[in-house]
Design a protein around this motif. Structure first.
Motif, short mmCIF file in Angstrom:
data_model
loop_
_atom_site.label_atom_id
_atom_site.label_comp_id
_atom_site.label_asym_id
_atom_site.label_seq_id
_atom_site.Cartn_x
_atom_site.Cartn_y
_atom_site.Cartn_z
N THR A 170 0.84 -1.20 0.00
CA THR A 170 0.00 0.00 0.00
C THR A 170 0.87 1.25 0.00
OG1 THR A 170 -1.60 -1.24 1.27
CG2 THR A 170 -1.92 1.13 1.15
N ILE A 171 1.95 1.20 0.79
CA ILE A 171 2.87 2.35 0.78
C ILE A 171 3.44 2.54 -0.62
CG2 ILE A 171 5.05 3.23 1.67
CD1 ILE A 171 4.36 1.75 4.29
N GLY A 172 3.82 1.41 -1.22
CA GLY A 172 4.36 1.50 -2.58
C GLY A 172 3.36 2.11 -3.54
N ALA A 173 2.13 1.63 -3.47
CA ALA A 173 1.10 2.16 -4.36
C ALA A 173 0.87 3.64 -4.11
CB ALA A 173 -0.19 1.36 -4.19
N SER A 174 0.97 4.04 -2.83
CA SER A 174 0.77 5.45 -2.52
C SER A 174 1.87 6.30 -3.14
CB SER A 174 0.77 5.66 -1.01
OG SER A 174 -0.13 4.78 -0.41
N PHE A 175 3.10 5.77 -3.10
CA PHE A 175 4.18 6.51 -3.75
C PHE A 175 3.87 6.71 -5.23
CE2 PHE A 175 7.07 5.63 -0.14
CZ PHE A 175 7.66 6.87 -0.07
N TYR A 176 3.37 5.64 -5.83
CA TYR A 176 3.03 5.74 -7.25
C TYR A 176 1.98 6.82 -7.46
CZ TYR A 176 1.03 4.66 -11.75
OH TYR A 176 0.55 4.77 -13.03
N LEU A 177 0.97 6.81 -6.58
CA LEU A 177 -0.12 7.78 -6.71
C LEU A 177 0.41 9.20 -6.56
CD1 LEU A 177 -3.14 8.12 -7.07
CD2 LEU A 177 -3.41 7.96 -4.60
N LEU A 178 1.28 9.39 -5.57
CA LEU A 178 1.88 10.72 -5.39
C LEU A 178 2.66 11.13 -6.64
CD1 LEU A 178 3.17 10.52 -1.72
CD2 LEU A 178 1.41 12.05 -2.64
N GLY A 179 3.37 10.15 -7.18
CA GLY A 179 4.16 10.43 -8.39
C GLY A 179 3.30 10.95 -9.51
N ILE A 180 2.19 10.24 -9.80
CA ILE A 180 1.37 10.73 -10.90
C ILE A 180 0.65 12.00 -10.50
CG2 ILE A 180 1.12 8.49 -12.05
CD1 ILE A 180 -1.62 8.24 -10.85
N GLY A 181 0.45 12.20 -9.19
CA GLY A 181 -0.13 13.46 -8.73
C GLY A 181 0.75 14.63 -9.14
N TYR A 182 2.06 14.48 -8.90
CA TYR A 182 2.98 15.55 -9.31
C TYR A 182 2.93 15.76 -10.82
CZ TYR A 182 5.22 16.37 -4.82
OH TYR A 182 5.47 16.75 -3.54
N LEU A 183 2.88 14.68 -11.53
CA LEU A 183 2.85 14.81 -12.99
C LEU A 183 1.59 15.56 -13.42
CD1 LEU A 183 4.11 11.36 -14.34
CD2 LEU A 183 5.37 13.49 -14.08
N TYR A 184 0.49 15.23 -12.76
CA TYR A 184 -0.77 15.89 -13.09
C TYR A 184 -0.68 17.38 -12.75
CZ TYR A 184 -5.77 16.81 -13.36
OH TYR A 184 -6.99 17.32 -13.70
N ALA A 185 -0.02 17.66 -11.64
CA ALA A 185 0.10 19.05 -11.22
C ALA A 185 0.85 19.89 -12.25
CB ALA A 185 0.81 19.12 -9.86
#
Lengths: 497, 505
Positions: A170-185
């Motif tokens: 879950t932590i790993g997946a969250s990192f992924y989510l944060l990563g695409i969040g930055y990309l979206y930003a």
């Protein structure tokens, strides 16, 4: 129907997953058929989509006719098509194999197993065919949740292993989510094609660099890249034996595929921060190759040995990405395919041995060749392929990786790969020695809780998948030319050689 | 003078026939042993027929190829029959027929276990050997080379006891590690040149890298091949591998496997690097020193071995280095002698091993010190042994003389008189370690062996055939398969000149 093929790849197993427990309540025989049929449809759809992509170019399928970047897009290019075929094929083989394992379970257990299995298949296939990075996250979570549950259903120790994986995953997946969040930003889009257009101008922005770091950690965790592999040996070892082959063979490969997507298709790895990130991953992978192999040598439990060997083998793929020239990329993708087949085959064999004799310890494998000659034959082929001896499939992925490494003058990786082959030889030949040369002790014979006394081999439902994968290794080895020339050459962005 | 190329799938069938036989053998199993042995014999005769049917074409200057199997751009698997390959294939396929009969006699006479696996592995080994002989490029060569490694392993561990397991591990450690070094060198070649197609006279030139780098490449490749050829200090696995049943030692550890190593050195020296380049970078000279060292030292070690098979194993180590020495002289007659010694040593050593096996099965004796007077009981076997021993020592009119004569001339051609001394010294040493058994057997009296009791017919006849052929080939070196012409043609193609200065036999 033909124009809906990409959707069928995902939708059919998903539906099967939803109805499975209900069907199981009425007929446990039917639920098995439903699961097999659904995965077969997914497999055929994947093959159809791949053919379309090969003959008519990449297939962009708009879900519900919503045009991207607002709607969700499925994109089947040769790479996605090939990996989807691989996943659905392994899934199909393993679901057939699962039959005898579940024989004594009640309807609820059966229903849930098939439901979770189909859901895992849906998630992994979805990750591969999607053209949207957030959609990929959703499918990643779907597959992870199904994976946690399948691992937890393996028994007492499995619950702990699954819980550990759940936390780390879950932590790993969250990192992924944060990563695409930055990309979206920074870009305002989640569509891969769109991202690929907008990102090159922004590659030096700190947000993108942070996104890359997040993606490396997130995907690295999910693919069990050293040193983020802590969850993996227990999870693979104790997962439900009927599903272990699918989990161990394929689940780690899909994040690796996602890494190729991000770093080579969306961002471009030739220069800049991605290049540096890949170099770091390459060093970690090299360490993982050596340490994973050494740990595998130290294991007594066959499944655990295979799990550590996976830590090493995923390193091959990442090393291929780190080298980054076209030959090494061919090697990396070929190794995703080859290793999925080999490792699934080995876990099927491990499950078969466990089903037949209850043993998982390599030291108790003596004289298994008398009970299960064909299964052991498949094991030998898969083992030789893991070592990378010609003419098995494993040799050719190694060949391309070393070609790429020498071309790039990265001799360090050549040495690592060669040493790893030899370490592989040490632990696989130990298994072979134990099977073929040791005498079974009298005590072991007495206690033998052999399920099929006097029976030749495993039941057909288990034997056929093992033999198919075993032969598959040889076929992939000798006939890998069509895969390399038709499928993998498109992997290299820009369709290089 | 480009040879005419003929597209024909016979080389592929020659490789596949025993592979198919191996599968049939496995599925026939222990219970129907006569049918199982029939597969071995059918494949052996079939293979020899296929190989010999190509012989006239090759002698006529043609080269037989199959269409390449593409793995990827520039990376292909291909089989091609040229003179050197034909030489090795004809030898191995012919001796397989003889060994098959002998094997059946040995395994049955000795009531061995695991016979199915034994015959299947044997058949796979022969496929791999054909593949090695007919490989057209380095990748194909390597594929079959590793296949041979793996297929030999079950034969080494045949007895399944602690000693066999230990030998098996040692064997794998030597061959797998060297195989990986070989692989690096092969891949390196592919990166530098773009392909690895064997070309008589070599395809690497100084344009492909500095002398140092090419030397390193040569080192990696020759180490890969030298381990199988048992060149010291890489010979450790060979004497230990003698725990295998004697027919394995006979065909594989005297003909197929070790000769695959020697043949590999021939391909590397003559068809990858070429005498010209090696002359420029001086790398072959190092190889020649190692070979000369091996010839002398292995003979000295052989003298101290009481176990007959171990003594023969060390003799093999030394004799193989004759081949390596001949090749690494880089002179026309050196190549000719080296290649012909592949043939000569095969016939003589297989006779010796057959004899050792016949003695073991008939009397259960393994040590020379226990064989006093054995000539009274097994006169034919010991007579054959004596002939082959004289041959190894290099007595004229036995096949070993021809190859040694040419290697010696080759050494003089290159101006290395020292190696002639090595050859002479080795010949004397060979007679000191091989002939004692003949002497003890015939002239020492012992009450152990008083009655006549030869080995089984199916073992004795092969012994007589190979012993007689050793003599016949010593007088008519072209008898049967035109081995001498093949070796001459191959040597000519490597040095790229028609004249073999001097004249040889």
């Amino acid at each position: 129907m033909r124009e809906q093929l990409p959707a069928l790849i995902v939708v059919v197993p998903l539906l099967a997953s939803l109805v499975a427990p209900l069907v199981a309540y009425f007929s446990t025989a039917l639920v098995r058929l439903v699961a097999i049929a659904a995965i077969l449809v997914a497999n055929i759809s994947a093959i159809g989509s791949l053919t379309h992509a090969l003959t008519k170019g990449n297939w962009h399928y708009h879900f519900g006719d919503w045009a991207p970047p607002w709607g969700i897009e499925l994109v089947i290019d040769p790479l996605a098509g090939a990996i989807a075929v691989l996943i659905s094929f392994v899934s199909l083989v393993v679901v057939i194999y699962a039959g005898p394992y579940l024989k004594e379970d009640g309807w609820l257990k059966k229903g849930i197993f098939y439901s979770l299995f189909a859901l895992l298949t849906t998630g992994l296939l979805g990750m591969v065919v999607t053209g949207d990075v957030f959609n990929l996250y959703v499918f990643l979570e779907i597959s992870s949740l199904a994976g946690y549950a399948l691992i937890a259903s393996g028994g007492n120790k499995a619950v702990v292993a699954a819980f550990r994986y759940l936390l780390i995953g879950t932590i790993g997946a969250s990192f992924y989510l944060l990563g695409i969040g930055y990309l979206y930003a920074v870009t305002g889009t989640l569509n891969m094609v769109d991202l690929a257009e907008k990102l090159p101008l922004l590659m030096d922005s700190p947000a993108v660099i942070i996104a890359i770091v997040m993606l490396v950690v997130g995907l690295g965790t999910k693919m069990a890249l050293f040193p983020l592999h802590g969850w993996q040996p227990d999870a693979y070892t104790y997962s439900h034996p009927a599903a272990a082959a699918f989990i161990a063979g394929v689940m780690g490969k899909v994040p690796a595929y996602a890494a190729i997507r991000f770093f080579f298709f969306i961002m471009g790895a030739a220069t800049g921060p991605v290049y540096k990130a890949l170099q770091i991953m390459g060093w970690l992978a090299a360490a993982g190759i050596i340490i994973g192999s050494l740990m595998a040598i130290a294991q007594k439990d066959f499944r655990r040995m295979l799990a550590y060997s996976s830590v090493a083998q995923i390193g091959y793929v990442v090393v291929g990405l780190a080298i980054g020239n076209s030959l090494a990329l061919i090697g990396a993708v070929l190794h995703i395919i080859n290793h999925a087949i080999m490792k699934s085959c080995l876990f099927l064999v491990a499950g078969g041995i466990q089903w037949r004799t209850g043993n998982v310890s390599v030291e108790k494998f003596a004289e298994l060749n008398k009970k299960m000659p064909l299964t052991m034959g498949a094991l030998v082929i898969a083992a030789l392929s893991m070592v990378g001896l010609p003419p098995t499939a494993g040799f050719f992925s190694k060949w391309y990786l070393v070609l790429g490494a020498i071309e790039a003058d990265m001799w360090f990786y050549v040495v690592v790969i060669i040493i790893s082959s030899l370490l592989n030889a040490v632990y696989f030949f130990r298994v072979i020695e134990n099977i073929y040369m040791k005498k079974a002790s009298e005590e072991a014979k007495d206690k033998d809780k052999d399920k099929g006394k006097g029976m030749f081999e495993l039941p057909l439902q288990m034997l056929v998948p093992i033999v198919v994968l075993g032969l598959g290794i040889l076929v992939l080895g000798i006939l890998n030319e069509p895969i390399v020339s038709q499928v993998i050459q498109f992997v290299i962005p820009g369709g290089g050689q | 003078m480009a040879p005419e190329i003929l597209l024909d799938y016979r080389p592929l069938w020659a490789v596949l026939i025993s592979l198919v036989a191996a599968v049939l053998i496995l599925f026939t199993g222990e219970r129907r042993s006569n049918l199982r042995e029939a597969w071995t014999l059918i494949a052996a005769f079939g293979k020899v027929a296929i190989v010999f049917s190509m012989l006239p074409l090759v002698l006529g200057g043609q080269v037989i190829e199959i269409a390449p199997i593409h793995v990827a751009q520039g990376i292909t698997l291909q089989l091609r029959v040229d003179t050197a390959g034909m030489l090795f294939a004809a030898l191995a396929s012919f001796l397989w027929v003889i060994t098959s009969f002998y094997s059946i006699g040995y395994m049955r006479g000795h009531h061995e276990k695991h016979q199915t696996g034994y015959f299947a592995s044997f058949a796979v080994c022969l496929s791999a050997t054909m593949g090695i002989a007919f490989s057209a490029n380095l990748l194909t060569f390597f594929v079959f080379y590793e296949l041979l490694t793996i297929a030999t392993y079950p034969l080494v561990i045949h007895k399944r006891n602690a000693e066999a397991i230990k030998s098996g591990r040692k064997y794998l450690a030597y061959t797998l590690i060297s195989g990986q070094l070989f692989l690096i060198a092969i891949i390196w070649t592919y990166i530098t040149v773009g392909n690895g197609d064997f070309l008589a006279g070599g395809f690497l030139t100084l344009e492909h890298g500095s002398a140092g780098l090419l030397g390193l490449m040569f080192l990696l490749m020759t180490v890969g091949a030298a381990v199988k050829a048992g060149v010291m200090p890489f010979h450790g696995w060979l004497p230990d591998a003698m725990v295998a049943p004697t027919p394995v030692s006979a065909l594989l550890h005297a003909v197929a496997v070790v000769k695959a190593g020697a043949f590999g050195i021939l391909r590397v020296v003559g068809y990858v690097f070429g005498p010209e380049l090696l002359g420029q970078i001086g790398a072959a000279e190092v190889l020649a020193w190692f070979a000369a060292f091996t010839i002398i030292v292995s003979s000295l070690i052989a003298m101290n071995q009481d176990n007959l098979k171990r003594r023969l194993a060390f003799s093999t180590v030394g004799q193989l280095s004759y081949v390596v020495l001949g090749i690494s002289l880089l002179t026309p007659l050196g190549f000719l002698g080296g290649m012909y010694h592949i043939i000569a040593h095969a016939f003589m050593k297989i006779t010796l091993f057959f004899c050792a096996g016949a003695i073991y099965v008939t009397t259960h004796k393994e040590n020379i010190s226990e064989m006093h007077g054995i000539g009274r009981r097994m006169p034919i076997t010991i007579a054959a042994y004596t002939i082959a021993s004289f041959g190894i020592a290099g007595v004229p009119f036995i096949v070993g003389f021809i190859s040694k004569w040419n290697i010696a001339l080759g050494a003089l051609q290159g101006g290395y008189a020292l190696y002639v001394v090595v050859l002479i010294a080795s010949a004397m040493l060979a007679s000191t370690y091989l002939l004692p058994l003949a002497y003890l057997g015939f002239f020492k009296k012992s009450d152990k062996f008083t009655e006549y009791g030869e080995a089984r017919k199916d073992m004795l006849i092969p012994i007589v055939i190979t012993a007689v052929l050793s003599v016949v080939l010593g007088i008519l070196p072209n008898f049967g398969a035109n081995f001498y012409d093949l070796a001459t043609m191959a040597a000519q193609s490597i040095v790229q000149s028609i004249e073999l200065v001097g004249g040889g036999w």
